[in-house]
Scaffold this active site. Structure first.
Site, PDB file in Angstrom:
ATOM      1  N   ASP A   1     -10.590   2.027  -3.304  1.00  0.00           N
ATOM      2  CA  ASP A   1     -11.121   1.839  -1.953  1.00  0.00           C
ATOM      3  C   ASP A   1     -12.639   1.925  -1.959  1.00  0.00           C
ATOM      4  OD1 ASP A   1      -8.890   1.318  -0.546  1.00  0.00           O
ATOM      5  OD2 ASP A   1      -8.615   3.332   0.266  1.00  0.00           O
TER       6      ASP A   1
ATOM      7  N   ASP B   1       0.832  -1.205   0.000  1.00  0.00           N
ATOM      8  CA  ASP B   1       0.000   0.000   0.000  1.00  0.00           C
ATOM      9  C   ASP B   1       0.871   1.263   0.000  1.00  0.00           C
ATOM     10  OD1 ASP B   1      -2.309   1.511   0.155  1.00  0.00           O
ATOM     11  OD2 ASP B   1      -3.025   0.616   2.029  1.00  0.00           O
TER      12      ASP B   1
HETATM   13  C1  DGJ Z   1      -5.728   1.972   1.973  1.00  0.00           C
HETATM   14  C2  DGJ Z   1      -6.103   0.743   1.207  1.00  0.00           C
HETATM   15  O1  DGJ Z   1      -6.574   1.084  -0.049  1.00  0.00           O
HETATM   16  C3  DGJ Z   1      -7.126  -0.042   2.004  1.00  0.00           C
HETATM   17  O2  DGJ Z   1      -7.555  -1.144   1.272  1.00  0.00           O
HETATM   18  C4  DGJ Z   1      -6.514  -0.462   3.291  1.00  0.00           C
HETATM   19  O3  DGJ Z   1      -5.459  -1.341   3.058  1.00  0.00           O
HETATM   20  C5  DGJ Z   1      -6.026   0.765   4.048  1.00  0.00           C
HETATM   21  N1  DGJ Z   1      -5.169   1.590   3.259  1.00  0.00           N
HETATM   22  C6  DGJ Z   1      -5.289   0.360   5.300  1.00  0.00           C
HETATM   23  O4  DGJ Z   1      -4.732   1.416   5.923  1.00  0.00           O
END
Ligand code: DGJ
Length: 740
Positions: A549, A479
């Protein structure tokens, strides 16, 4: 042979599958002559360039010949300062402060295959591939700077891969202040511009507009390819649609600041330039040094946008993505992020994994919050040691217990970041991007590690390697949750500070290369707050990306549709999440959420233990169905049938077709129910008109021609957020051989 050099006329004719690209040397300048449908190799192409004497505001670039001006010559790599007032492809500052160079043809090489790009991701070829590369070397005799333009063409794809290498053969240092990958001058401006813009939780929305005079640009200045604008743009003929008309696609294999610009000039020509964004960029080049630009992948389609997308899909799926997972079917996963956020313990995780195993899910992914003392997003990034408060028996034990249930185990990291509240930051406050004496701007309470530094990369390599070797970890979610501010490196001297953003990306690529080679069996998925770095550069190292997300089924229709313009379905993570949806509060049926997610790399992002028995039955079926269809979803040819960006966006439809056109899957989605709705048919694509097909749920058989011309009846839905999908299968018993 696909690259022809006609020495007498100074013409290079490059042929990909059904496409030609022609360059001609005009007084030593490489001129762009043609890009489009394939031309015969033996034809005379030298007459295509036309030279006309114009007024005093069009400078004469060749003394004694007033008809040649750099301001009107269509060029391959235009320069600044000696007659061309359009957007240059590069700019150089010499030691004496001057910015004039004059690149002229020096020599060229034609070679089989395609050389790798030093330190950068790129398309590659494999043994048996029909590909050739032309390197055109241009030189500025005054400074000794050589510029090598590289062009690769492919027998199997309507693609030309371009990049540029600066080699300093002179004696005094120079500074590159702009160094693009490619530039193309189109003869006319009768085009529209397509770009993919967006935001966090609203990525890759389609934006198509006419080109006006002056500049149009798709760019990022955020230090990353970004949610806001994808490193892609296309020129489309105004009559171009999904299936017809000419499209010229430009995609940059790069994950940092980029710029793709179209400039319509006074004579209605268009110059498209693509590369690293020159904004806040410079690079010192000492004698003997080389600078390699990223690669631009330029696709030609005479079969509309759909044709362009299928070319990008196949190329990126088979000649950009690498490693064992390139060909393997991707596992169905459950991720605990939206199920628990930071609030979990080993029992909770095991309970989710237990239910997942029972439902047939194959991989459990432990998301953020398992390390340091991270109970919220304000601490511990950089401290990659397991939090024994949450997992008292350690990570190894949890991994083993999850494995024992029959699931693979995956783990989340955000390696590029550091929390000010972390042991790492307390010991190494100078390891983040920063400018001495200035505020260190935080976002999500975090700073960015300066991975242009080798010591920082070594730390990360060791920290991640330790964990990945400690137990059976099969998957990593990588990430990255903020953009760059105060871009400076404690290691760089003042003259090199402006190199930091690009050096960061080179450092990222180096780290990824080391880690993915060290752990070749691990499936890496890239993520940046969802799809904030969904770009070809990342796909070279990690064959899939968390698309967004935003897990709402309705929002996902647009996001996945827009993403499919460039990126293969096998690269798109798509998960079913809980309702009301956490991003938009919408309540959609579980079946519709499933159908949207099954159109990508399928998974769940919710607390499975909360399912009722009825819901479990639905999920069990979704999982079983996906296992049957995933090879076709992940590797089939993708056709878009209904566009959610058109009108009120009430309908979306797409389909997946096998390479032999004997099997297909058709997905249809309707957002809001239409009262007393008109009867509708959905015309399919990509089938064989000569074959007869069985459509799941319908008794009779249908000719491929009928399915594509007349279509299938769409159901009349009496509720919002509806969806349906069909399996389509050919009968191959035309010669009495039985069903396919
Ligand atoms: C952003 C990601 O896109 C989410 O899926 C998740 O992993 C969060 N970060 C966790 O902090």
């Amino acid at each position: 042979m696909s690259i022809f050099y006609h020495e007498q006329e100074g013409v290079f004719h490059l042929q990909s599958k059904d496409m030609s690209y022609v360059i001609q040397l005009a007084n030593g300048y490489p001129a762009h002559v043609y890009w489009g449908k394939k031309l015969r190799s033996e034809g005379n192409l030298s007459g295509l360039l036309r030279f006309v004497e114009r007024c005093s505001f069009i400078p004469n670039s060749v003394s004694m010949d007033k008809s040649i001006s750099l301001d009107t010559l269509p060029q391959e790599y235009p320069q600044y300062g000696s007659g061309d007032f359009r957007n240059p492809a590069y700019q150089v500052q010499l030691k004496d402060g001057t910015r004039i160079t004059e690149l002229k043809y020096l020599t060229h090489r034609i070679m089989q295959g395609k050389p790798a790009l030093a330190g950068l991701p790129a398309i590659y070829t494999e043994e048996g591939d029909d590909a050739q590369t032309l390197e055109l070397e241009l030189s500025d005799s005054y400074s000794g700077l050589s510029v090598i333009l590289s062009y690769t063409v492919f027998g199997a794809f309507n693609v030309i891969a371009r990049s540029t290498r600066f080699v300093h053969k002179g004696e005094s240092p120079v500074k590159l202040i702009k160094a693009l990958s490619a530039s193309v001058d189109f003869q006319d401006a009768d085009y529209e511009w397509l770009q993919l813009h967006g935001s966090h939780v609203r990525e890759r929305q389609m934006d198509r507009k006419p080109l006006g005079h002056g500049g149009t640009i798709a760019e990022s200045r955020r230090g990353s390819s970004s949610h806001q604008m994808n490193p892609f743009a296309a020129l489309l003929r105004p009559n171009c649609d999904e299936d017809h008309g000419e499209v010229f696609g430009f995609s940059l294999v790069y994950s940092g600041n980029f710029a793709i610009q179209a400039e319509v000039d006074q004579f209605n020509t268009v110059r498209v330039s693509i590369g690293i964004n020159p904004f806040d960029f410079s690079w010192n080049l000492n004698p003997g040094e080389t600078f390699q630009t990223p690669e631009a992948i330029m696709v030609y389609s005479s079969e509309g946008l759909g044709g362009m997308s299928r070319t990008y899909h196949k190329l990126y799926r088979t000649r950009l993505c690498r490693g064992v997972h390139r060909e393997l079917e991707r596992p169905i996963l459950v991720n605990n992020w939206e199920a628990t956020y930071f609030n979990f313990n080993a029992e909770k995780i095991e309970a989710i994994a237990e239910t997942a195993a029972d439902l047939g899910i194959e991989l459990f992914v432990l998301d953020d919050g398992w390390f340091g003392k991270r109970d919220s997003d304000n601490s511990s990034l950089g401290d990659w040691t397991v939090d024994l408060n949450k997992l008292p028996n350690g990570l190894e034990n949890l991994v083993r217990r999850v494995n024992e249930k029959g699931l693979q185990f995956g783990l989340w990291f955000e390696p590029e970041m550091v929390s000010p509240d972390s042991e790492l930051y307390r010991s190494h406050p100078d390891w983040c991007l920063h400018v001495p004496g200035r505020r260190r701007t935080e976002a999500r309470d975090q700073l960015i590690l300066d991975i242009s530094r080798k010591d920082v990369r070594d730390y990360l390599f060791d920290a991640l390697s330790r964990i990945l070797s400690s137990s059976q970890i099969s998957y990593v979610k990588w990430d990255m949750n903020r953009n760059m501010t105060e871009i400076g490196s404690a290691e760089a001297d003042p003259g090199h500070q402006q190199e930091t953003a690009h050096r960061y990306i080179l450092g990222l690529y180096e780290l990824l290369e080391r880690l993915t080679s060290q752990f070749p069996e691990v499936l890496f998925e890239s993520c940046s707050g969802g799809g904030g770095r969904f770009d070809p550069g990342m796909l070279y190292y990690m064959p899939q990306t968390w698309t967004s997300d935003n897990t709402d089924a309705v929002e996902r229709l647009k996001i996945q549709y827009g993403t499919s313009i460039v990126y293969p379905i096998s690269t798109m993570g798509a998960h079913v999440s809980a309702v009301p949806n956490h991003q938009v509060g919408r309540i959609t049926p579980l079946t519709t959420r499933g159908d949207v997610a099954m159109s990508g790399n399928f998974g769940y992002e919710m607390d499975l233990t909360k399912f009722s028995e009825e819901e479990k039955a639905i999920v069990r079926k979704q999982v079983a169905d996906y296992k049957e269809i995933r090879s076709l979803v992940q590797k089939g040819d993708f056709y878009r049938l209904r566009d959610p960006f058109v009108g009120k966006g009430n309908e979306t439809a797409w389909m997946f077709v096998s390479e032999n056109r004997e099997e297909a899957l058709v997905f249809y989605f309707q957002v809001l129910a239409v009262p007393n709705a008109p009867l509708q048919r959905l015309a399919l694509k990509g089938l064989n008109p000569e074959l007869d097909y069985q459509v799941e749920g319908l008794e009779e058989s249908f000719g491929g021609d009928r399915l594509m011309q007349a279509g299938i009846h769409l159901p009349m839905f009496h509720h919002d957020y509806a969806s349906k999908w069909w399996r389509v299968k050919a009968f191959t018993d035309i010669n009495g051989m039985g069903e396919a």
